[in-house]
Design a protein around this motif. Structure first.
Motif, PDB file in Angstrom:
ATOM      1  N   ALA A 422       0.844  -1.206   0.000  1.00  0.00           N
ATOM      2  CA  ALA A 422       0.000   0.000   0.000  1.00  0.00           C
ATOM      3  C   ALA A 422       0.873   1.247   0.000  1.00  0.00           C
ATOM      4  CB  ALA A 422      -0.920  -0.010   1.226  1.00  0.00           C
ATOM      5  N   ALA A 423       1.934   1.221   0.775  1.00  0.00           N
ATOM      6  CA  ALA A 423       2.832   2.382   0.818  1.00  0.00           C
ATOM      7  C   ALA A 423       3.489   2.605  -0.540  1.00  0.00           C
ATOM      8  CB  ALA A 423       3.896   2.171   1.895  1.00  0.00           C
ATOM      9  N   LEU A 424       3.929   1.520  -1.156  1.00  0.00           N
ATOM     10  CA  LEU A 424       4.587   1.653  -2.456  1.00  0.00           C
ATOM     11  C   LEU A 424       3.607   2.132  -3.530  1.00  0.00           C
ATOM     12  CD1 LEU A 424       6.773  -1.545  -2.167  1.00  0.00           C
ATOM     13  CD2 LEU A 424       7.671   0.774  -2.467  1.00  0.00           C
ATOM     14  N   ASP A 425       2.385   1.665  -3.462  1.00  0.00           N
ATOM     15  CA  ASP A 425       1.369   2.149  -4.409  1.00  0.00           C
ATOM     16  C   ASP A 425       1.168   3.647  -4.255  1.00  0.00           C
ATOM     17  OD1 ASP A 425       0.937  -0.146  -5.767  1.00  0.00           O
ATOM     18  OD2 ASP A 425      -0.858  -0.749  -4.642  1.00  0.00           O
ATOM     19  N   SER A 426       1.186   4.121  -3.019  1.00  0.00           N
ATOM     20  CA  SER A 426       1.051   5.560  -2.793  1.00  0.00           C
ATOM     21  C   SER A 426       2.279   6.305  -3.284  1.00  0.00           C
ATOM     22  CB  SER A 426       0.830   5.843  -1.302  1.00  0.00           C
ATOM     23  OG  SER A 426      -0.452   5.389  -0.915  1.00  0.00           O
ATOM     24  N   LEU A 427       3.440   5.738  -2.998  1.00  0.00           N
ATOM     25  CA  LEU A 427       4.677   6.396  -3.431  1.00  0.00           C
ATOM     26  C   LEU A 427       4.727   6.538  -4.957  1.00  0.00           C
ATOM     27  CD1 LEU A 427       7.185   4.718  -0.961  1.00  0.00           C
ATOM     28  CD2 LEU A 427       6.685   7.169  -1.110  1.00  0.00           C
ATOM     29  N   ARG A 428       4.115   5.609  -5.626  1.00  0.00           N
ATOM     30  CA  ARG A 428       4.091   5.657  -7.088  1.00  0.00           C
ATOM     31  C   ARG A 428       3.577   7.026  -7.574  1.00  0.00           C
ATOM     32  NH1 ARG A 428       0.720   1.607 -10.622  1.00  0.00           N
ATOM     33  NH2 ARG A 428      -0.705   1.965  -8.927  1.00  0.00           N
ATOM     34  N   THR A 429       2.637   7.600  -6.850  1.00  0.00           N
ATOM     35  CA  THR A 429       2.054   8.859  -7.313  1.00  0.00           C
ATOM     36  C   THR A 429       2.622  10.089  -6.616  1.00  0.00           C
ATOM     37  OG1 THR A 429       0.252   8.615  -5.727  1.00  0.00           O
ATOM     38  CG2 THR A 429      -0.145   7.810  -7.951  1.00  0.00           C
ATOM     39  N   VAL A 430       3.246   9.907  -5.451  1.00  0.00           N
ATOM     40  CA  VAL A 430       3.667  11.114  -4.721  1.00  0.00           C
ATOM     41  C   VAL A 430       5.161  11.206  -4.434  1.00  0.00           C
ATOM     42  CG1 VAL A 430       1.408  11.342  -3.611  1.00  0.00           C
ATOM     43  CG2 VAL A 430       3.217  10.080  -2.436  1.00  0.00           C
ATOM     44  N   ALA A 431       5.930  10.139  -4.661  1.00  0.00           N
ATOM     45  CA  ALA A 431       7.351  10.191  -4.294  1.00  0.00           C
ATOM     46  C   ALA A 431       8.095  11.250  -5.100  1.00  0.00           C
ATOM     47  CB  ALA A 431       7.993   8.826  -4.515  1.00  0.00           C
ATOM     48  N   ARG A 432       9.149  11.794  -4.476  1.00  0.00           N
ATOM     49  CA  ARG A 432       9.960  12.829  -5.127  1.00  0.00           C
ATOM     50  C   ARG A 432      11.255  12.196  -5.655  1.00  0.00           C
ATOM     51  NH1 ARG A 432       9.711  15.133   0.754  1.00  0.00           N
ATOM     52  NH2 ARG A 432      10.345  12.945   0.869  1.00  0.00           N
ATOM     53  N   ALA A 433      12.023  13.003  -6.380  1.00  0.00           N
ATOM     54  CA  ALA A 433      13.283  12.493  -6.930  1.00  0.00           C
ATOM     55  C   ALA A 433      14.197  11.996  -5.807  1.00  0.00           C
ATOM     56  CB  ALA A 433      13.967  13.602  -7.739  1.00  0.00           C
ATOM     57  N   ALA A 434      14.148  12.698  -4.694  1.00  0.00           N
ATOM     58  CA  ALA A 434      15.020  12.334  -3.579  1.00  0.00           C
ATOM     59  C   ALA A 434      14.654  10.975  -2.972  1.00  0.00           C
ATOM     60  CB  ALA A 434      14.927  13.408  -2.500  1.00  0.00           C
ATOM     61  N   ASP A 435      13.466  10.481  -3.312  1.00  0.00           N
ATOM     62  CA  ASP A 435      13.028   9.208  -2.722  1.00  0.00           C
ATOM     63  C   ASP A 435      13.426   8.002  -3.566  1.00  0.00           C
ATOM     64  OD1 ASP A 435      11.771  10.733  -0.721  1.00  0.00           O
ATOM     65  OD2 ASP A 435       9.997  10.996  -1.993  1.00  0.00           O
ATOM     66  N   VAL A 436      14.022   8.255  -4.716  1.00  0.00           N
ATOM     67  CA  VAL A 436      14.370   7.157  -5.613  1.00  0.00           C
ATOM     68  C   VAL A 436      15.293   6.145  -4.913  1.00  0.00           C
ATOM     69  CG1 VAL A 436      15.819   6.653  -7.635  1.00  0.00           C
ATOM     70  CG2 VAL A 436      13.960   8.301  -7.809  1.00  0.00           C
ATOM     71  N   ASP A 437      16.277   6.646  -4.184  1.00  0.00           N
ATOM     72  CA  ASP A 437      17.228   5.747  -3.495  1.00  0.00           C
ATOM     73  C   ASP A 437      16.500   4.794  -2.554  1.00  0.00           C
ATOM     74  OD1 ASP A 437      19.253   6.873  -4.822  1.00  0.00           O
ATOM     75  OD2 ASP A 437      20.283   7.731  -3.072  1.00  0.00           O
ATOM     76  N   GLU A 438      15.626   5.351  -1.756  1.00  0.00           N
ATOM     77  CA  GLU A 438      14.936   4.545  -0.749  1.00  0.00           C
ATOM     78  C   GLU A 438      14.049   3.492  -1.410  1.00  0.00           C
ATOM     79  OE1 GLU A 438      15.566   4.786   2.485  1.00  0.00           O
ATOM     80  OE2 GLU A 438      14.246   3.042   2.765  1.00  0.00           O
ATOM     81  N   ILE A 439      13.340   3.908  -2.447  1.00  0.00           N
ATOM     82  CA  ILE A 439      12.467   2.938  -3.142  1.00  0.00           C
ATOM     83  C   ILE A 439      13.331   1.862  -3.818  1.00  0.00           C
ATOM     84  CG2 ILE A 439      10.724   2.669  -4.953  1.00  0.00           C
ATOM     85  CD1 ILE A 439       9.960   5.631  -4.430  1.00  0.00           C
ATOM     86  N   GLY A 440      14.460   2.290  -4.395  1.00  0.00           N
ATOM     87  CA  GLY A 440      15.369   1.327  -5.024  1.00  0.00           C
ATOM     88  C   GLY A 440      15.887   0.313  -4.020  1.00  0.00           C
ATOM     89  N   ARG A 441      16.190   0.792  -2.823  1.00  0.00           N
ATOM     90  CA  ARG A 441      16.687  -0.150  -1.785  1.00  0.00           C
ATOM     91  C   ARG A 441      15.613  -1.184  -1.430  1.00  0.00           C
ATOM     92  NH1 ARG A 441      20.244   3.923  -0.243  1.00  0.00           N
ATOM     93  NH2 ARG A 441      18.718   5.178   0.862  1.00  0.00           N
ATOM     94  N   VAL A 442      14.355  -0.732  -1.389  1.00  0.00           N
ATOM     95  CA  VAL A 442      13.269  -1.689  -1.114  1.00  0.00           C
ATOM     96  C   VAL A 442      13.216  -2.733  -2.228  1.00  0.00           C
ATOM     97  CG1 VAL A 442      10.764  -1.940  -0.849  1.00  0.00           C
ATOM     98  CG2 VAL A 442      11.932   0.008   0.193  1.00  0.00           C
ATOM     99  N   LEU A 443      13.345  -2.273  -3.448  1.00  0.00           N
ATOM    100  CA  LEU A 443      13.318  -3.199  -4.583  1.00  0.00           C
ATOM    101  C   LEU A 443      14.438  -4.242  -4.470  1.00  0.00           C
ATOM    102  CD1 LEU A 443      12.532  -4.082  -7.494  1.00  0.00           C
ATOM    103  CD2 LEU A 443      14.026  -2.281  -8.338  1.00  0.00           C
ATOM    104  N   ILE A 444      15.611  -3.774  -4.146  1.00  0.00           N
ATOM    105  CA  ILE A 444      16.776  -4.678  -4.119  1.00  0.00           C
ATOM    106  C   ILE A 444      16.676  -5.669  -2.961  1.00  0.00           C
ATOM    107  CG2 ILE A 444      19.291  -4.721  -3.768  1.00  0.00           C
ATOM    108  CD1 ILE A 444      19.151  -1.804  -5.106  1.00  0.00           C
ATOM    109  N   SER A 445      16.169  -5.222  -1.844  1.00  0.00           N
ATOM    110  CA  SER A 445      16.200  -6.067  -0.649  1.00  0.00           C
ATOM    111  C   SER A 445      14.919  -6.861  -0.402  1.00  0.00           C
ATOM    112  CB  SER A 445      16.503  -5.193   0.579  1.00  0.00           C
ATOM    113  OG  SER A 445      15.463  -4.249   0.745  1.00  0.00           O
TER     114      SER A 445
END
Lengths: 678, 434
Positions: A422-445
């Motif tokens: 649910a959080a990631l679905d929300s981030l899809r529409t509201v995350a900023r450029a600065a959040d790319v690292d954090e989302i990428g880390r979730v993807l990797i781990s």
């Protein structure tokens, strides 16, 4: 061209028709007005300009009025009608007598005169209309009565009273309506003995009473409304009267409102419900709360909506109870009412409803406002129940701010995969450029596949939306070598979506790496199906020609043909050459047909020549012939005319279709094109 | 029904008897009326009668036919061709013959089974049927501009309030998300304090010479003229063309003020008020029967000094659509084609829950039907539409009189200008009245 021509013509007409009056109105405009042809308004405009120039100068306006009155006796109908219109704008008591004489003329002239009299602010005009109302018949009489009503002429009440006895039902109805518009106590008293079953009568009474109330005579108006709110009255009259009683703060309002809320007629009970909520009487509302469950469903729904609109706090508990236990038809209104009336204190109950699938509660949380609401929704993100946390993550997408972003990024790593998703679905529409690292880390781990997919979607959307593709590509490409097989598959999907040189190299390497077939296939899939620009063409061609695995070669070739076909920057000749290569290396008719289909869009003789080589192939001859015929004839696509491809090669191909095709329809089309060409 | 001279007057007959004269056949119960299929049962369906079956009326009817909880039961038009086409459309949609057709709208309004009136007549025919419908307890979906003259708009807005009915105006741009977002940006101060608004509308055209003649047999022209003053028939008079004649419409300016002017008001939160001063100029053609302004420019000044410049587009650098300009030069522009701002950052702004959030419409017709059930006011009630149309009416009067007018938006009266005051209303041909 067509629109330009139209514009020129329009402009010419406009010039001729709108040229300054001074150039053409040579004659006295008042003389010209006597014979108005309904098409040349030069004279009328000239007079109107004089009126404009006179502004509020009474003397100059009087001179214009005099000139208009001179026109009146001998103007034709159109001229007379315009003269009356102008007198209606500037006429004084001096115009009344000449206009009044016209009231005895034929109906059209009488109408024109009446329109002017209706507007002239002089007692003489009222007197003339009263005379007409008493002496004329039919439409003339009705018109005069209507005008008296518009003028709210109090002196016509006795006349109108007499007209209530008219045989003509239209005259009687007009008199009733005029009394309603006049709106004096005497008018009301004339209406009093009439039966309220007649729509004209109760409408006139309501209007009369409203005017009296507006003029400070509530004591006279209230009994009228009190009578018309009773069950014997028409439903529309009852609602209007109840509304008026509420607005006048009439003592009887509460009792009749409660009765109306439970009325069998839906127009009455739903109308009453809105009146009750708009009125906002606390003691009445308490009584309505007690009776709530016994009221018709329509009433309850309207009450809930009304309380929601007013953000009526005491209704919040009733609303949330109804949302939990009431009939499904009321749930949406009840949830909205609970949210708007209760604000922050309804956060948890709404989240519980949302967690149980009530979408309307989820929406309500997203827009919940008022003191403490933002903090309360944020607080849900720390709730021990995962279902509540997931609801919070969805709601936070609609509640911008740094606190929301922090909560969402934290939620993306939540131990419960539904919360994380649910959080990631929300981030899809509201995350900023600065959040790319954090989302990428979730993807990797991520170890849960749904979370990994959610993170991939969020990362792609964020990188695309915030123009941070290179950073996202670097982040995941760096992680690729050490990632698990599942993560690598997800990362390759992300790279295929994001594109760029580094992503292409990573995908090419993975597609050539036979170490893990599933990873290799994901890379190939990414290139063949997802990759979006022409930079993938040489890579795919290499994979289509060099690979050991036939399936991989076929997949790569299909991707190659797809990218060549959609390469808007390539010249048709170059595309045809690449597609010829595809035809040459294709191992199956399916890919050959795909290439032939793509050649249809290469409108060049080379394409026809390539296609003609396949006319002898039984599996491909029909498709090839169709494509040749398509190219050899004019086409229209996407609002564009495409010229026919011509040349000796085309003629030869057409002749070959005529000679060898087994389908007669193809032969006929080929002959027709040849004939048109010669 | 009463007729002008040359036609015999006959007595008004009872409403029920008139209703019986409808073309529709009631002997067949429509399959849909039995609650089969996807539609809810009849008891839970909103029944609709449609008056005015030209372009807009047919479009609105289609939109209602597409809703799952409606039943179009009656159509009405003074043109038999329009009427039959509309009736056939309904019959084909429902697969039955249950939709009645009427020439006289009073027959339609006399039915006791209607919930809603869909009204899309020419402007001069808005007020009378609308007020009658509200008096009969119907909710109304009415086309814009709401009124033919300012006081007719006041009458409709008052009638809606008096009878507690629901009204939606066809100013459907309010139901489009990008228009709403533009207005939310303005309302929430994203361009600072607004000092100027530009409303760009289409340019009108004059028409050439015409021949007056008998109306076609399928058209009841006398009824079409209705409450307006008499004018002889010609081909350029009626369908669609009426818009360009001041006796029946208000030109391009009035046609569009209910869209872009309405949005301008929405962005400013001016749904219940109007300007305090108006002045401007218009070019009214001398020839041809179309007499509405072809080009126009007027300025309406609101309390606080905000100016609204209304002009035909492409003429005086006022771009089509609505543009709000803030005191530091920031601006937001919106039109059907899109949304722009002085800086892209403005368009990345999100509107939070505690800011001014305008209503998110599920679709203009759907929103109206939802309000019919909830009794909540729609996104464009009659008062709102009246205030939007008032911009145009006041501009029209100012241009026709060629002088600055002072207007009190609370009392809706001009200060010290009797001529302008007389232009606020239009006398009606009998038997029509409000």
């Amino acid at each position: 061209m067509k629109s330009l021509r139209y514009s020129v013509i329009t402009a010419a007409i406009a010039f001729v028709h709108c040229a300054p009056i001074a150039c053409r109105a040579q004659t006295d405009p008042f003389d010209a007005l006597r014979s108005y042809d309904l098409q040349n308004r030069s004279a009328i405009h000239a007079i109107e300009r004089r009126i404009t120039a006179a502004a509020r100068d009474a003397q100059r306006l009087a001179e214009i009025e005099t000139a208009l009155l001179r026109v009146l006796p001998d103007a034709d109908f159109a001229g007379l009608q315009e003269t009356c219109r102008l007198l209606g704008l500037i006429g004084s008591q001096r115009s009344v007598a000449p206009l009044a004489r016209l009231l005895d003329s034929d109906l059209r002239k009488a109408n024109a005169a009446r329109y002017a009299l209706e507007r002239i602010n002089a007692p003489e005009a009222s007197r003339a209309l009263r005379l007409a109302a008493s002496r004329s018949t039919g439409l003339k009489q009705i018109g005069a009565i209507n005008s008296l009503g518009v003028r709210r002429d109090p002196q016509s009440v006795s006349l109108l009273k007499r007209l209530l006895r008219a045989r003509d039902a239209g005259v009687r109805a007009a008199a009733i309506r005029a009394l309603g518009r006049i709106g004096t106590r005497s008018a009301l008293s004339v209406l009093a003995p009439l039966s309220s079953r007649e729509r004209d009568v109760w409408q006139a009474r309501i209007r009369c009473a409203q005017l009296l109330a507006r003029e400070g005579q509530a004591g006279v108006a209230i009994p009228v409304f009190a009578a018309l709110v009773q069950p014997a009255a028409a439903p529309a009259a009852r609602v209007a009267s109840l509304k008026a009683l509420a607005e006048l703060h009439a003592p009887a309002f509460a009792a009749v409102a409660l009765t109306a809320l439970a009325d069998r007629n839906s127009l009455v009970h739903s109308g009453a419900a809105r009146v009750v909520t708009d009125r906002g009487d606390a003691s009445l509302t308490q009584r309505v709360f007690r009776a709530f469950d016994r009221l018709p469903a329509d009433s309850r729904r309207v009450l809930l909506e009304g309380w929601a609109d007013r953000r009526y706090q005491p209704a919040a508990e009733l609303a949330i109870t109804t949302a939990r236990t009431g009939p499904p038809a009321l749930q949406a209104a009840a949830v909205r009412a609970a949210a708007r009336c209760g604000g922050a204190r309804m956060t948890l109950p709404l989240a519980e409803l949302a967690a149980n699938g009530a979408g309307v509660a989820q929406d309500a949380l997203a827009t919940l406002s008022g003191p403490g609401a933002a903090a309360a929704v944020l607080n849900l993100a720390r709730n021990p129940q995962p279902g509540i946390r997931a609801v919070a993550m969805t709601a936070l997408a609609e509640r911008p701010g740094s606190a929301s972003m922090t909560a969402l990024l934290k939620g993306a790593s939540d131990g419960d995969h539904k919360v994380a998703l649910a959080a990631l679905d929300s981030l899809r529409t509201v995350a900023r450029a600065a959040d790319v690292d954090e989302i990428g880390r979730v993807l990797i781990s991520a170890t849960e596949s749904s979370v990994r997919d959610g993170a991939a979607r969020a990362l792609i959307a964020t990188a695309q939306r915030t123009n941070s593709r290179p950073a996202a590509v670097d982040l995941v490409a760096d992680a690729l070598p050490a990632a698990s097989a599942d993560s690598r598959i997800a990362i390759l999907g992300v790279l295929a979506e994001l594109g760029g040189e580094r992503a292409l190299r990573a995908l090419e390497a993975a597609a050539s790496d036979t170490g893990d077939p599933s990873v290799q296939r994901a890379a190939l899939q990414g290139l063949a199906v997802t990759w979006a620009d022409s930079s993938g063409i040489p890579v795919l061609f290499g994979l289509a020609t060099r690979g050991n695995d036939r399936t991989a070669r076929i997949l790569a070739l299909r991707g190659y043909i797809r990218l060549v076909a959609q390469d808007g920057g390539a010249a048709p000749e170059a595309k045809a050459a690449k597609l010829a290569e595809a035809l040459r290396i294709a191992e199956r008719p399916e890919e050959q047909k795909q290439a032939i289909a793509a050649l249809r869009d290469c409108r060049t003789e080379t394409a026809v020549t390539v296609l003609a080589q396949r006319l002898g192939d039984a599996a491909l001859s029909h498709d090839a012939a169709e494509a040749i015929l398509d190219l050899a004839a004019k086409q229209r696509r996407y609002d564009r005319d495409l010229p026919a491809v011509t040349g000796q090669g085309v003629s030869a191909a057409l002749d070959r279709i005529i000679d060898t095709a087994k389908d007669e329809a193809l032969k006929t089309r080929a002959r027709r094109i040849r004939q048109q060409g010669s | 029904m009463y007729r002008d001279e040359g036609m015999k007057r006959r007595e008004l007959i009872g409403a029920i008897a008139r209703a019986g004269a409808g073309i529709g056949v009631f002997s067949i119960i429509p399959a849909s009326a039995l609650g089969r299929g996807q539609k809810p049962p009849p008891s839970n369906r909103i029944t609709i009668g449609c008056i005015g079956m030209g372009g807009m009326g047919s479009g609105n009817m289609q939109a209602f036919l597409d809703q799952p909880d409606t039943q179009v039961v009656a159509v009405c038009d003074v043109d038999q061709e329009h009427l039959k086409n509309a009736q056939n459309t309904v019959h084909q949609r429902y697969g039955d013959r249950g939709c009645s057709a009427y020439k006289d709208f009073r027959d339609l309004l006399a039915r006791t089974d209607l919930d809603v009136l869909s009204l899309a007549t020419p402007d001069h025919w808005h007020a009378v049927p609308a007020v009658m419908a509200l008096e009969a307890g119907l909710d109304v979906y009415g086309e814009k501009p709401i009124s033919h003259c300012l006081m007719e708009g006041r009458a409709m807005a008052d009638a809606q309030k008096r009878y507690g009915r629901i009204w939606q105006t066809g100013s459907w741009q309010r139901s489009q998300s990008h228009f709403r977002y533009a207005c939310e940006l303005v309302r929430n101060g994203r361009i600072g304090k607004v000092t100027r608004i530009e409303v760009g509308l289409p340019t009108g055209s004059p028409c050439g010479p015409t021949q007056f003649k008998d109306p076609p047999p399928q058209l009841d022209y006398d009824f079409w003229i209705g409450p307006s003053r008499w004018m002889p028939y010609c081909d350029q008079r009626t369908h669609w063309h009426w818009r360009w004649q001041l006796d029946f419409g208000g030109g391009q300016m009035m046609d569009w003020i209910g869209h872009h002017g309405d949005i301008a008001h929405w962005g400013m939160g001016w749904d219940h008020t109007g300007p305090e001063e108006i002045e401007g100029t218009g070019e009214y053609p001398d020839h041809g029967i179309w007499d509405a302004a072809t080009t126009y420019y007027f300025v309406a000044r609101y309390r606080g000094g905000v100016e609204m410049h209304v002009a035909n587009g492409g003429n005086r650098n006022v771009r089509s659509g609505t543009r709000w300009i803030g005191e530091d030069g920031r601006w937001v522009w919106v039109d059907r084609g899109g949304l722009e701002a002085s800086s892209p950052d403005i368009l990345n702004e999100r509107i939070g829950p505690d800011e001014v959030q305008l209503f998110r419409s599920p679709g203009h017709h759907r929103e109206f039907l939802d309000c019919v059930r909830s009794r909540r006011q729609t996104i464009t009630p009659a008062e709102t539409a009246h205030r939007s149309a008032s911009i145009g009416h006041l501009g029209q009067i100012a241009m026709l009189l060629g002088r600055k007018l002072r207007w009190n938006p609370t009392t809706e009266t001009f200060a010290g200008d009797p001529t302008a005051t007389r232009m606020l209303s239009t006398p009606m041909r009998a038997p029509w009245r409000l």
